[in-house]
Enzyme design. Structure first.
Site, PDB file in Angstrom:
ATOM      1  N   GLY A 171       0.837  -1.197   0.000  1.00  0.00           N
ATOM      2  CA  GLY A 171       0.000   0.000   0.000  1.00  0.00           C
ATOM      3  C   GLY A 171       0.869   1.243   0.000  1.00  0.00           C
ATOM      4  O   GLY A 171       0.517   2.278   0.569  1.00  0.00           O
ATOM      5  N   GLY A 204      -0.573   4.805  -0.972  1.00  0.00           N
ATOM      6  CA  GLY A 204      -1.709   5.361  -0.251  1.00  0.00           C
ATOM      7  C   GLY A 204      -1.274   6.405   0.766  1.00  0.00           C
ATOM      8  O   GLY A 204      -0.081   6.649   0.982  1.00  0.00           O
ATOM      9  N   THR A 213      -3.957  -3.155   8.052  1.00  0.00           N
ATOM     10  CA  THR A 213      -5.204  -3.001   7.300  1.00  0.00           C
ATOM     11  C   THR A 213      -6.393  -3.451   8.146  1.00  0.00           C
ATOM     12  O   THR A 213      -6.273  -4.375   8.957  1.00  0.00           O
ATOM     13  CB  THR A 213      -5.128  -3.835   6.011  1.00  0.00           C
ATOM     14  OG1 THR A 213      -4.086  -3.296   5.180  1.00  0.00           O
ATOM     15  CG2 THR A 213      -6.433  -3.815   5.242  1.00  0.00           C
ATOM     16  N   THR A 214      -7.541  -2.803   7.978  1.00  0.00           N
ATOM     17  CA  THR A 214      -8.771  -3.202   8.669  1.00  0.00           C
ATOM     18  C   THR A 214      -9.820  -3.625   7.645  1.00  0.00           C
ATOM     19  O   THR A 214      -9.636  -3.487   6.444  1.00  0.00           O
ATOM     20  CB  THR A 214      -9.312  -2.047   9.531  1.00  0.00           C
ATOM     21  OG1 THR A 214      -9.601  -0.906   8.692  1.00  0.00           O
ATOM     22  CG2 THR A 214      -8.300  -1.633  10.592  1.00  0.00           C
ATOM     23  N   MET A 223      -2.457   1.298  15.196  1.00  0.00           N
ATOM     24  CA  MET A 223      -1.053   1.183  15.554  1.00  0.00           C
ATOM     25  C   MET A 223      -0.601   2.225  16.577  1.00  0.00           C
ATOM     26  O   MET A 223       0.581   2.301  16.908  1.00  0.00           O
ATOM     27  CB  MET A 223      -0.186   1.301  14.290  1.00  0.00           C
ATOM     28  CG  MET A 223      -0.422   0.202  13.272  1.00  0.00           C
ATOM     29  SD  MET A 223      -0.264  -1.476  13.948  1.00  0.00           S
ATOM     30  CE  MET A 223       1.427  -1.440  14.529  1.00  0.00           C
ATOM     31  N   HIS A 283     -14.183   9.336  11.931  1.00  0.00           N
ATOM     32  CA  HIS A 283     -13.095   9.317  10.961  1.00  0.00           C
ATOM     33  C   HIS A 283     -13.450  10.185   9.757  1.00  0.00           C
ATOM     34  O   HIS A 283     -14.601  10.598   9.594  1.00  0.00           O
ATOM     35  CB  HIS A 283     -12.799   7.881  10.494  1.00  0.00           C
ATOM     36  CG  HIS A 283     -12.064   7.057  11.500  1.00  0.00           C
ATOM     37  ND1 HIS A 283     -12.703   6.363  12.499  1.00  0.00           N
ATOM     38  CD2 HIS A 283     -10.732   6.820  11.677  1.00  0.00           C
ATOM     39  CE1 HIS A 283     -11.814   5.738  13.246  1.00  0.00           C
ATOM     40  NE2 HIS A 283     -10.606   5.988  12.768  1.00  0.00           N
ATOM     41  N   LYS A 325     -13.100   6.995   4.685  1.00  0.00           N
ATOM     42  CA  LYS A 325     -12.926   5.679   5.323  1.00  0.00           C
ATOM     43  C   LYS A 325     -14.022   4.726   4.863  1.00  0.00           C
ATOM     44  O   LYS A 325     -15.208   5.068   4.867  1.00  0.00           O
ATOM     45  CB  LYS A 325     -12.938   5.819   6.845  1.00  0.00           C
ATOM     46  CG  LYS A 325     -12.592   4.509   7.566  1.00  0.00           C
ATOM     47  CD  LYS A 325     -12.336   4.731   9.042  1.00  0.00           C
ATOM     48  CE  LYS A 325     -12.023   3.433   9.772  1.00  0.00           C
ATOM     49  NZ  LYS A 325     -10.806   2.785   9.256  1.00  0.00           N
ATOM     50  N   GLY A 378     -11.887  -0.522  12.831  1.00  0.00           N
ATOM     51  CA  GLY A 378     -11.201  -1.636  13.478  1.00  0.00           C
ATOM     52  C   GLY A 378     -10.838  -1.323  14.916  1.00  0.00           C
ATOM     53  O   GLY A 378     -10.869  -2.194  15.790  1.00  0.00           O
TER      54      GLY A 378
END
Length: 248
Positions: free
Chosen positions: A7, A10, A82-83, A108, A138, A142, A148
């Protein structure tokens, strides 16, 4: 330590690359289905990527099969940030963790790891007499809801109770009275919000709120790089922020 960044093109991939440069960590290459420029080679598929020391993944659930195949082929650990994984994908992650070291977290941030611990402790102390609601906000891009992180907070809270607790994602309709044993989860989407999470405990004549606000994506990049360093040399298995925080 050198990193394969999944990714890479991104928003979070570019943030990880910036943070890695600041910390003197090498990005060996990236993998991304999109096209674009970066300061390191970016491949369209994992099959084309050379062996790295560790994978850091901020991509999308559909990238998972190629990522896990790469890790098992080269014996490389991976940090999965990733979620939005479905049950089948989660099962595939658990199976792969029997052969390689995997670190998975819906968030994280070290602050969120602390929030989870505080929320679990609050649920245990306050007990059954308090209703619990989780609210997350968010940015408007999203894709998954609830986040998550909200689900991580739900797991932390529900596991503190002896009696089963059920997640209720939003409430609507004429028969939406709150039931015993529920934990409400509510998602807000708008603007450029990086990430906000709140765990609310409503009791008789008092309420407690625990909250965390991420002001920059850099907190997630820092956490991902710490997780990557932690994972080097680990035995196959599933690791999480709880493992990382316990060793800080």
């Amino acid at each position: 330590m050198n990193i394969l960044l999944s990714g890479a093109l991104g928003h979070m991939g570019r943030e990880v690359a910036r943070q890695a440069e600041t910390e003197g960590i090498e990005i060996l290459c990236g993998v991304d289905a999109a096209s674009g420029a970066a300061d390191f080679p970016v491949h369209a598929r994992f099959e084309y990527a050379p062996k790295a020391d560790v994978v850091v993944d901020f991509s999308a659930p559909q990238a998972l099969p190629g990522l896990l195949a790469y890790c098992e082929r080269h014996g490389v650990p991976a940090v999965l940030c990733t979620t939005g994984y479905d049950d089948g994908q989660l099962a595939a992650i658990d199976e792969a963790a029997k052969r390689v070291a995997l670190f998975r977290s819906g968030n994280m941030s070290l602050g969120i790891a602390l929030l989870r611990a505080l929320a679990s402790r609050a649920a245990a102390v306050l007990g059954e007499g308090f209703d619990v609601e989780i609210v997350e906000a968010h940015h408007n891009r999203k894709k998954d809801a609830p986040s998550g992180t909200a689900l991580m907070l739900y797991d932390a809270v529900k596991d503190a109770y002896e009696q089963p607790r059920t997640a209720v994602c939003g409430r609507h309709g004429r028969e939406s009275k709150r039931q015993l044993g529920e934990i409400g989860i509510h998602a807000l989407r708008g603007g450029t919000v990086t990430g906000e999470h709140e765990v609310c405990f409503f009791g008789p004549s008092e309420r407690i709120k625990l909250s965390h606000s991420a002001e920059s994506r850099s907190v997630f990049a820092v956490g991902a790089l710490r997780a990557a360093a932690f994972l080097i040399g680990k035995e196959p298995g599933m690791y999480s922020m709880d493992d990382l925080v316990g060793r800080l």
